[in-house]
Design a protein around this motif. Structure first.
Motif, PDB file in Angstrom:
ATOM      1  N   GLY A   1      43.851  35.496  17.649  1.00  0.00           N
ATOM      2  CA  GLY A   1      44.407  34.206  17.279  1.00  0.00           C
ATOM      3  C   GLY A   1      45.318  33.668  18.357  1.00  0.00           C
ATOM      4  N   LEU A   2      45.869  32.502  18.137  1.00  0.00           N
ATOM      5  CA  LEU A   2      46.673  31.833  19.162  1.00  0.00           C
ATOM      6  C   LEU A   2      47.791  32.700  19.731  1.00  0.00           C
ATOM      7  CD1 LEU A   2      46.935  28.243  17.672  1.00  0.00           C
ATOM      8  CD2 LEU A   2      45.560  28.981  19.574  1.00  0.00           C
ATOM      9  N   PRO A   3      48.723  33.219  18.902  1.00  0.00           N
ATOM     10  CA  PRO A   3      49.827  33.983  19.470  1.00  0.00           C
ATOM     11  C   PRO A   3      49.356  35.254  20.157  1.00  0.00           C
ATOM     12  CG  PRO A   3      50.298  33.302  17.215  1.00  0.00           C
ATOM     13  CD  PRO A   3      48.846  33.060  17.458  1.00  0.00           C
ATOM     14  N   VAL A   4      48.409  35.997  19.549  1.00  0.00           N
ATOM     15  CA  VAL A   4      47.962  37.265  20.110  1.00  0.00           C
ATOM     16  C   VAL A   4      47.266  37.052  21.439  1.00  0.00           C
ATOM     17  CG1 VAL A   4      46.487  39.270  19.724  1.00  0.00           C
ATOM     18  CG2 VAL A   4      47.750  38.271  17.817  1.00  0.00           C
ATOM     19  N   LEU A   5      46.418  36.064  21.517  1.00  0.00           N
ATOM     20  CA  LEU A   5      45.686  35.776  22.740  1.00  0.00           C
ATOM     21  C   LEU A   5      46.648  35.404  23.860  1.00  0.00           C
ATOM     22  CD1 LEU A   5      42.795  35.406  23.923  1.00  0.00           C
ATOM     23  CD2 LEU A   5      42.998  33.013  23.309  1.00  0.00           C
ATOM     24  N   ALA A   6      47.625  34.593  23.550  1.00  0.00           N
ATOM     25  CA  ALA A   6      48.572  34.135  24.575  1.00  0.00           C
ATOM     26  C   ALA A   6      49.522  35.232  25.031  1.00  0.00           C
ATOM     27  CB  ALA A   6      49.377  32.944  24.043  1.00  0.00           C
ATOM     28  N   LEU A   7      49.575  36.357  24.316  1.00  0.00           N
ATOM     29  CA  LEU A   7      50.454  37.465  24.691  1.00  0.00           C
ATOM     30  C   LEU A   7      49.795  38.431  25.662  1.00  0.00           C
ATOM     31  CD1 LEU A   7      52.138  38.261  21.254  1.00  0.00           C
ATOM     32  CD2 LEU A   7      53.259  37.373  23.302  1.00  0.00           C
ATOM     33  N   ARG A   8      48.552  38.204  25.998  1.00  0.00           N
ATOM     34  CA  ARG A   8      47.872  39.074  26.946  1.00  0.00           C
ATOM     35  C   ARG A   8      48.414  38.883  28.351  1.00  0.00           C
ATOM     36  NH1 ARG A   8      41.423  39.481  25.712  1.00  0.00           N
ATOM     37  NH2 ARG A   8      41.578  40.550  23.711  1.00  0.00           N
ATOM     38  N   THR A   9      48.321  39.948  29.151  1.00  0.00           N
ATOM     39  CA  THR A   9      48.721  39.878  30.549  1.00  0.00           C
ATOM     40  C   THR A   9      47.523  40.185  31.439  1.00  0.00           C
ATOM     41  OG1 THR A   9      49.430  42.195  30.491  1.00  0.00           O
ATOM     42  CG2 THR A   9      51.114  40.529  30.059  1.00  0.00           C
ATOM     43  N   GLN A  10      47.698  39.972  32.713  1.00  0.00           N
ATOM     44  CA  GLN A  10      46.607  40.159  33.666  1.00  0.00           C
ATOM     45  C   GLN A  10      46.077  41.599  33.624  1.00  0.00           C
ATOM     46  OE1 GLN A  10      45.111  37.919  35.207  1.00  0.00           O
ATOM     47  NE2 GLN A  10      44.408  38.473  37.247  1.00  0.00           N
ATOM     48  N   PRO A  11      44.743  41.782  33.539  1.00  0.00           N
ATOM     49  CA  PRO A  11      44.174  43.135  33.558  1.00  0.00           C
ATOM     50  C   PRO A  11      44.593  43.899  34.802  1.00  0.00           C
ATOM     51  CG  PRO A  11      42.507  41.529  32.958  1.00  0.00           C
ATOM     52  CD  PRO A  11      43.713  40.750  33.393  1.00  0.00           C
ATOM     53  N   VAL A  12      44.783  45.206  34.660  1.00  0.00           N
ATOM     54  CA  VAL A  12      45.295  46.034  35.757  1.00  0.00           C
ATOM     55  C   VAL A  12      44.386  45.956  36.978  1.00  0.00           C
ATOM     56  CG1 VAL A  12      45.857  48.386  36.463  1.00  0.00           C
ATOM     57  CG2 VAL A  12      46.470  47.604  34.172  1.00  0.00           C
ATOM     58  N   HIS A  13      43.070  46.004  36.776  1.00  0.00           N
ATOM     59  CA  HIS A  13      42.155  46.033  37.918  1.00  0.00           C
ATOM     60  C   HIS A  13      42.107  44.711  38.675  1.00  0.00           C
ATOM     61  CE1 HIS A  13      39.585  44.215  34.841  1.00  0.00           C
ATOM     62  NE2 HIS A  13      38.816  43.770  35.812  1.00  0.00           N
ATOM     63  N   LEU A  14      42.725  43.648  38.121  1.00  0.00           N
ATOM     64  CA  LEU A  14      42.758  42.353  38.803  1.00  0.00           C
ATOM     65  C   LEU A  14      44.144  42.012  39.343  1.00  0.00           C
ATOM     66  CD1 LEU A  14      40.530  40.198  36.412  1.00  0.00           C
ATOM     67  CD2 LEU A  14      39.897  41.168  38.614  1.00  0.00           C
ATOM     68  N   LYS A  15      45.071  42.983  39.284  1.00  0.00           N
ATOM     69  CA  LYS A  15      46.420  42.757  39.805  1.00  0.00           C
ATOM     70  C   LYS A  15      46.456  43.057  41.297  1.00  0.00           C
ATOM     71  CE  LYS A  15      49.017  43.616  35.543  1.00  0.00           C
ATOM     72  NZ  LYS A  15      50.049  44.457  34.886  1.00  0.00           N
ATOM     73  N   ALA A  16      46.851  42.066  42.093  1.00  0.00           N
ATOM     74  CA  ALA A  16      46.897  42.235  43.544  1.00  0.00           C
ATOM     75  C   ALA A  16      48.055  43.129  43.967  1.00  0.00           C
ATOM     76  CB  ALA A  16      47.009  40.870  44.223  1.00  0.00           C
ATOM     77  N   LEU A  17      49.126  43.159  43.176  1.00  0.00           N
ATOM     78  CA  LEU A  17      50.333  43.930  43.537  1.00  0.00           C
ATOM     79  C   LEU A  17      50.579  45.073  42.563  1.00  0.00           C
ATOM     80  CD1 LEU A  17      52.768  41.044  44.574  1.00  0.00           C
ATOM     81  CD2 LEU A  17      51.378  42.506  46.050  1.00  0.00           C
ATOM     82  N   GLN A  18      49.525  45.621  41.979  1.00  0.00           N
ATOM     83  CA  GLN A  18      49.684  46.729  41.050  1.00  0.00           C
ATOM     84  C   GLN A  18      50.303  47.943  41.761  1.00  0.00           C
ATOM     85  OE1 GLN A  18      49.492  47.005  37.926  1.00  0.00           O
ATOM     86  NE2 GLN A  18      49.622  49.217  37.707  1.00  0.00           N
ATOM     87  N   GLY A  19      51.450  48.390  41.238  1.00  0.00           N
ATOM     88  CA  GLY A  19      52.122  49.551  41.813  1.00  0.00           C
ATOM     89  C   GLY A  19      52.826  49.278  43.124  1.00  0.00           C
ATOM     90  N   MET A  20      52.966  48.015  43.515  1.00  0.00           N
ATOM     91  CA  MET A  20      53.600  47.661  44.789  1.00  0.00           C
ATOM     92  C   MET A  20      54.851  46.822  44.538  1.00  0.00           C
ATOM     93  SD  MET A  20      50.098  46.540  46.762  1.00  0.00           S
ATOM     94  CE  MET A  20      51.013  45.871  48.151  1.00  0.00           C
ATOM     95  N   GLU A  21      55.791  46.915  45.461  1.00  0.00           N
ATOM     96  CA  GLU A  21      56.994  46.096  45.389  1.00  0.00           C
ATOM     97  C   GLU A  21      56.800  44.843  46.227  1.00  0.00           C
ATOM     98  OE1 GLU A  21      59.756  46.350  43.645  1.00  0.00           O
ATOM     99  OE2 GLU A  21      58.970  48.136  42.634  1.00  0.00           O
ATOM    100  N   PRO A  22      57.165  43.674  45.694  1.00  0.00           N
ATOM    101  CA  PRO A  22      57.014  42.429  46.459  1.00  0.00           C
ATOM    102  C   PRO A  22      57.932  42.408  47.682  1.00  0.00           C
ATOM    103  CG  PRO A  22      58.207  42.035  44.411  1.00  0.00           C
ATOM    104  CD  PRO A  22      57.703  43.436  44.346  1.00  0.00           C
ATOM    105  N   LYS A  23      57.413  41.891  48.806  1.00  0.00           N
ATOM    106  CA  LYS A  23      58.176  41.858  50.056  1.00  0.00           C
ATOM    107  C   LYS A  23      58.518  40.441  50.495  1.00  0.00           C
ATOM    108  CE  LYS A  23      55.994  46.132  51.667  1.00  0.00           C
ATOM    109  NZ  LYS A  23      55.174  46.776  52.733  1.00  0.00           N
TER     110      LYS A  23
END
Length: 460
Positions: A280-302
């Motif tokens: 539903g609306l609230p549940v769907l909007a609470l999703r975050t980017q999938p791990v395999h599509l994260k460019a900075l997964q496990g990295m600190e921003p520089k």
């Protein structure tokens, strides 16, 4: 609730028959696709009945089946009903004076293609196995096709190989011998067989009530074909739709596409179900980017840009809208999020970039038309990651800025909203004393011009 001995007892007889044979693909389908749905015992019972059908056609007592399977009659009845429900078995019964007699007609399983495109059994298998295992099993049934581009078919035809019969060989006697009825009524030829299919009791869904809810001005009655009717029963059962809900989905599909078939109705109902129930609306909007599509997964921003990428990847669209407004997002805004993620299949991170781009450049307003235009564009571009979305957003902003600069550099013309630059006609000018003309000319001309402009504006 009916107990098992009211339906069958050990002394009741049965015979097994089939009109087809199981090949290797059928056995793989039974084991890998049907067994997860019906369980190991029902699968074993099906194969046991197939063996009995091949060996002999004599009637046996159910006590024999209990001895072969080493299961109770209650378990056998339960397995039999699963086979019936899944379309692998038809059961016929004849009541006798002291016992009952059953005929078990075995049905072939669906082909792999028919199973995965059925839209019914495949859904149950997906929910039973999960996405990873489901995809793995489905791929095991795929056959790579060689690229035939550049090839020319050289297949020989029948007439290329065989010669025609001489007229003397085509006698009436030959026809009579071929067509002679050498097959008795109680036997039939061995065939590949008819694949079993799942059937539903039509009393489970009030089809007439659904039809009465459909406006004939929107959907002509002839659109509801027998094939579509069968699918409506299945879809209503899977998604637990009431007649009113189903009629609404049918009208939505026909109104938006101008036609209705099994596939587009299934897509519409799936979208509706995800929207109304599990996503539903609230549940769907609470999703975050999938791990395999994260460019900075496990990295600190520089850098500041990487910090922004990290933010878009870690927060949900719901949280992003909260950060912007400081309050709970409205249902209207959440519906736009649902449009991006459901209709256009954008990932949460890409949706975040889109929301931020529109809000920052549109005076903190989520313009529906702008959201839909950009979302459909990004969907066609198959954007999945935050950096890809940010690059497209920069490109959108650059093009918009260039367009604005070109627009402002063009000569201005009267467009209906601008005030016309006109001189005041002589007949509107007040009479003036020549002595005071120089003193008041500037003031009077300004006042008259303002009055004329006001008059012109009010008359529009």
């Amino acid at each position: 609730m009916t107990v098992h001995f009211q339906e069958v007892v050990p002394v009741d007889t049965y015979s097994v028959q089939s009109k087809g044979v199981l090949n290797e693909v059928d056995q793989n389908v039974l084991t890998l696709l049907y067994q997860p749905l019906i369980g190991a015992f029902a699968h074993s019972l099906y194969l046991t009945l197939w063996c009995e059908a091949k060996m002999n056609h004599q009637s046996k007592k159910h006590q024999h089946l209990m001895n072969i399977t080493q299961f109770s009659l209650k378990d056998i009845l339960s397995g039999r009903k699963k086979l019936e429900a899944i379309g692998l078995l038809k059961t016929l019964k004849k009541d006798g004076e002291s016992s009952r007699e059953y005929i078990y007609e075995l049905q072939l399983p669906l082909s792999p293609k028919a199973f995965f495109t059925d839209g019914f059994l495949s859904i149950y298998l997906f929910n039973r196995l999960g996405q990873t295992k489901f995809n793995e099993i489905r791929e095991s049934f795929l056959i790579p096709q060689a690229d035939s581009s550049g090839f020319t078919e050289v297949t020989a035809s029948f007439s290329d190989v065989f010669t025609s019969l001489h007229p003397s060989e085509m006698t009436s006697k030959s026809y009579s011998e071929i067509n002679e009825n050498v097959v008795s009524e109680n036997v039939s030829f061995l065939e590949k067989g008819v694949q079993g299919k799942v059937t539903f009791g039509e009393t489970d869904f009030d089809f007439e009530a659904m039809v009465n809810q459909i406006s004939t001005f929107v959907v002509p009655k002839e659109v509801i074909t027998p094939k579509l009717k069968e699918s409506i029963y299945k879809l209503a059962y899977i998604y637990q739709l009431e007649p009113m809900d189903m009629s609404r989905q049918i009208q939505n599909v026909y109104y938006s596409t101008g036609e209705i078939n099994v596939e587009n109705l299934r897509r519409e109902i799936q979208k509706w179900y995800r929207f109304e129930h599990e996503e539903g609306l609230p549940v769907l909007a609470l999703r975050t980017q999938p791990v395999h599509l994260k460019a900075l997964q496990g990295m600190e921003p520089k850098s500041q840009e990487e910090e922004l990428i990290k933010y878009f990847e870690e927060v949900s669209p719901f949280r992003l809208l909260e950060d912007y407004s400081g309050t709970t997002p409205s249902e209207v805004d959440l519906k736009l999020v649902a449009y991006c993620m459901l209709d256009q299949n954008l990932t949460p991170g890409v949706t975040n970039v889109l929301l931020d781009y529109v809000l920052s450049g549109n005076d903190m307003k989520l313009a529906k038309g702008l959201i839909e235009r950009i979302a459909s564009h990004w969907a066609r571009k198959k954007v999945q990651t935050v950096p890809e979305a940010m690059a497209l957003a920069r490109d959108e902003k650059r093009k918009s800025k260039e367009w604005q600069e070109k627009k402002t550099s063009k000569p201005k013309f009267y467009n209906g909203n601008q005030k016309p630059n006109v001189s005041v006609p002589d007949w509107l000018k007040p009479e003036t004393n020549p002595a005071k003309e120089d003193e008041n000319s500037s003031t009077n001309e300004d006042e008259n011009r303002k009055w004329l402009e006001s008059l012109l504006n009010n008359s529009k």
